[in-house]
Design a protein around this motif. Structure first.
Motif, PDB file in Angstrom:
ATOM      1  N   PHE A  45     -39.525 -54.118  -4.075  1.00  0.00           N
ATOM      2  CA  PHE A  45     -39.919 -55.512  -4.282  1.00  0.00           C
ATOM      3  C   PHE A  45     -39.442 -56.269  -3.051  1.00  0.00           C
ATOM      4  O   PHE A  45     -38.253 -56.257  -2.725  1.00  0.00           O
ATOM      5  CB  PHE A  45     -39.247 -56.082  -5.539  1.00  0.00           C
ATOM      6  N   LEU A  46     -40.369 -56.916  -2.340  1.00  0.00           N
ATOM      7  CA  LEU A  46     -40.034 -57.686  -1.144  1.00  0.00           C
ATOM      8  C   LEU A  46     -39.851 -59.156  -1.497  1.00  0.00           C
ATOM      9  O   LEU A  46     -40.638 -59.714  -2.266  1.00  0.00           O
ATOM     10  CB  LEU A  46     -41.149 -57.573  -0.107  1.00  0.00           C
ATOM     11  N   PHE A  47     -38.831 -59.773  -0.924  1.00  0.00           N
ATOM     12  CA  PHE A  47     -38.666 -61.222  -1.069  1.00  0.00           C
ATOM     13  C   PHE A  47     -38.113 -61.788   0.227  1.00  0.00           C
ATOM     14  O   PHE A  47     -37.376 -61.118   0.944  1.00  0.00           O
ATOM     15  CB  PHE A  47     -37.778 -61.567  -2.275  1.00  0.00           C
ATOM     16  N   GLY A  48     -38.534 -63.014   0.530  1.00  0.00           N
ATOM     17  CA  GLY A  48     -38.098 -63.589   1.790  1.00  0.00           C
ATOM     18  C   GLY A  48     -38.204 -65.089   1.827  1.00  0.00           C
ATOM     19  O   GLY A  48     -38.748 -65.721   0.922  1.00  0.00           O
ATOM     20  N   THR A  49     -37.665 -65.626   2.910  1.00  0.00           N
ATOM     21  CA  THR A  49     -37.721 -67.059   3.160  1.00  0.00           C
ATOM     22  C   THR A  49     -38.252 -67.299   4.568  1.00  0.00           C
ATOM     23  O   THR A  49     -38.083 -66.465   5.457  1.00  0.00           O
ATOM     24  CB  THR A  49     -36.329 -67.707   3.031  1.00  0.00           C
ATOM     25  N   GLY A  80     -34.722 -58.197   0.685  1.00  0.00           N
ATOM     26  CA  GLY A  80     -34.867 -59.588   1.106  1.00  0.00           C
ATOM     27  C   GLY A  80     -34.698 -59.761   2.598  1.00  0.00           C
ATOM     28  O   GLY A  80     -33.913 -59.056   3.241  1.00  0.00           O
ATOM     29  N   PHE A  81     -35.403 -60.725   3.144  1.00  0.00           N
ATOM     30  CA  PHE A  81     -35.394 -60.940   4.592  1.00  0.00           C
ATOM     31  C   PHE A  81     -35.580 -62.412   4.930  1.00  0.00           C
ATOM     32  O   PHE A  81     -36.092 -63.186   4.142  1.00  0.00           O
ATOM     33  CB  PHE A  81     -36.521 -60.126   5.260  1.00  0.00           C
ATOM     34  N   TRP A  82     -35.173 -62.767   6.114  1.00  0.00           N
ATOM     35  CA  TRP A  82     -35.505 -64.064   6.692  1.00  0.00           C
ATOM     36  C   TRP A  82     -36.605 -63.803   7.717  1.00  0.00           C
ATOM     37  O   TRP A  82     -36.707 -62.711   8.266  1.00  0.00           O
ATOM     38  CB  TRP A  82     -34.288 -64.739   7.313  1.00  0.00           C
ATOM     39  N   THR A  83     -37.444 -64.769   7.919  1.00  0.00           N
ATOM     40  CA  THR A  83     -38.598 -64.579   8.797  1.00  0.00           C
ATOM     41  C   THR A  83     -38.191 -64.717  10.254  1.00  0.00           C
ATOM     42  O   THR A  83     -37.581 -65.704  10.655  1.00  0.00           O
ATOM     43  CB  THR A  83     -39.707 -65.586   8.445  1.00  0.00           C
ATOM     44  N   ASP A  84     -38.539 -63.712  11.014  1.00  0.00           N
ATOM     45  CA  ASP A  84     -38.249 -63.647  12.435  1.00  0.00           C
ATOM     46  C   ASP A  84     -39.545 -63.290  13.158  1.00  0.00           C
ATOM     47  O   ASP A  84     -40.038 -62.165  13.022  1.00  0.00           O
ATOM     48  CB  ASP A  84     -37.167 -62.600  12.693  1.00  0.00           C
ATOM     49  N   LYS A  85     -40.104 -64.237  13.861  1.00  0.00           N
ATOM     50  CA  LYS A  85     -41.340 -64.033  14.625  1.00  0.00           C
ATOM     51  C   LYS A  85     -42.478 -63.495  13.744  1.00  0.00           C
ATOM     52  O   LYS A  85     -43.180 -62.563  14.111  1.00  0.00           O
ATOM     53  CB  LYS A  85     -41.087 -63.117  15.805  1.00  0.00           C
ATOM     54  N   GLY A  86     -42.610 -64.057  12.551  1.00  0.00           N
ATOM     55  CA  GLY A  86     -43.721 -63.705  11.677  1.00  0.00           C
ATOM     56  C   GLY A  86     -43.542 -62.447  10.855  1.00  0.00           C
ATOM     57  O   GLY A  86     -44.476 -61.985  10.204  1.00  0.00           O
ATOM     58  N   GLY A 144     -28.253 -68.157   4.725  1.00  0.00           N
ATOM     59  CA  GLY A 144     -27.846 -68.209   3.327  1.00  0.00           C
ATOM     60  C   GLY A 144     -29.000 -68.347   2.355  1.00  0.00           C
ATOM     61  O   GLY A 144     -28.829 -68.186   1.149  1.00  0.00           O
ATOM     62  N   ASN A 145     -30.192 -68.636   2.848  1.00  0.00           N
ATOM     63  CA  ASN A 145     -31.356 -68.817   1.981  1.00  0.00           C
ATOM     64  C   ASN A 145     -31.709 -67.533   1.231  1.00  0.00           C
ATOM     65  O   ASN A 145     -31.900 -67.536   0.013  1.00  0.00           O
ATOM     66  CB  ASN A 145     -32.581 -69.265   2.792  1.00  0.00           C
ATOM     67  N   THR A 146     -31.812 -66.442   1.956  1.00  0.00           N
ATOM     68  CA  THR A 146     -32.211 -65.181   1.331  1.00  0.00           C
ATOM     69  C   THR A 146     -31.097 -64.653   0.430  1.00  0.00           C
ATOM     70  O   THR A 146     -31.365 -64.075  -0.621  1.00  0.00           O
ATOM     71  CB  THR A 146     -32.610 -64.150   2.402  1.00  0.00           C
TER      72      THR A 146
END
Length: 165
Positions: free
Chosen positions: A74-78, A49-55, A12-14
Motif C-alpha cells: 500500500f503506497l501513501f505519500g505527501t 510512505g514517501f515524500w515527493t521528490d522531483k515528481g 514530518g508529514n509522511t
C-alpha cells in the motif's frame, strides 16, 4: 497476516500519516514501523510512505520498493503541491514503477503536506522578478501549511480499511 509500515519523512508529514495507519492496525501483528530497512521486507503486507521528490518518491523509498518480492504493498505519500488528483496519480504512477513484478499493489493514497519555510522564502524572492509565476506558488505554500489535516487522515483511514478486510 503481519504488516510493516515503512516511510521516509523529511518534514514530518509522511510520519503523521504512518502514525495514523499504525493506530488503525493491530499492534500484535506489526513487524516493523520506521524508515526503510530489510526487516520490514519480511512482512506480508507493507505500507510504504514517501515524500515527493522531483515528481516521485525519495531514493531511500525507491530502493526499498525495488527490493520487494511477493509482497502486498500500500503506497501513501505527501506532496507540497496540492489540489490536483491528476498530479497525485502521476506521482503514484512514478512511485509504483519502482515496484517489481510479483508484488501486488493493494491501495494508494496521497495528500498535500506542508513544506519548509525556506521554500516560501525562495518563492518570495523569485516573485520579485516574476510575480505571475511565483505568487500562485506562494498561495499554494500557504494552503499547504494546514496539511496533512484531520480530513486527510480520515481519507487515508478510509483508503486503508478495505485492505484490512
Amino acid at each position: 497476516m503481519n504488516y510493516a509500515i515503512v516511510y521516509s519523512s523529511k518534514t514530518g508529514n509522511t510520519k503523521m500519516l504512518a502514525d495514523a495507519i499504525n493506530a488503525l492496525l493491530p499492534a500484535e501483528t506489526c513487524l516493523y514501523c520506521g524508515e526503510p530497512t530489510e526487516k520490514a521486507a519480511q512482512a506480508d503486507l507493507i505500507f510504504v510512505g514517501f515524500w515527493t521528490d522531483k515528481g516521485s518518491c525519495d531514493e531511500a523509498v525507491a530502493q526499498f520498493l525495488k527490493s520487494l518480492s511477493g509482497k502486498k504493498v500500500f503506497l501513501f505519500g505527501t506532496a507540497g503541491f496540492g489540489g490536483s488528483p491528476e498530479y497525485y496519480e502521476q506521482i503514484l504512477t512514478h512511485v509504483e514503477a519502482n515496484l517489481p513484478e510479483g508484488n501486488t499493489l493493494v491501495g494508494k493514497y496521497m495528500c498535500q503536506g506542508k513544506m519548509p519555510m525556506s521554500v516560501r522564502d525562495r518563492y518570495v524572492k523569485l516573485s520579485e522578478q516574476d510575480p505571475a509565476r511565483f505568487n500562485p506558488l506562494i498561495e499554494n505554500f500557504d494552503r499547504a501549511l494546514a496539511h496533512p489535516n484531520q480530513e486527510d487522515v480520515d481519507d487515508l483511514s478510509n483508503a486503508v480499511r478495505p485492505v484490512l478486510a
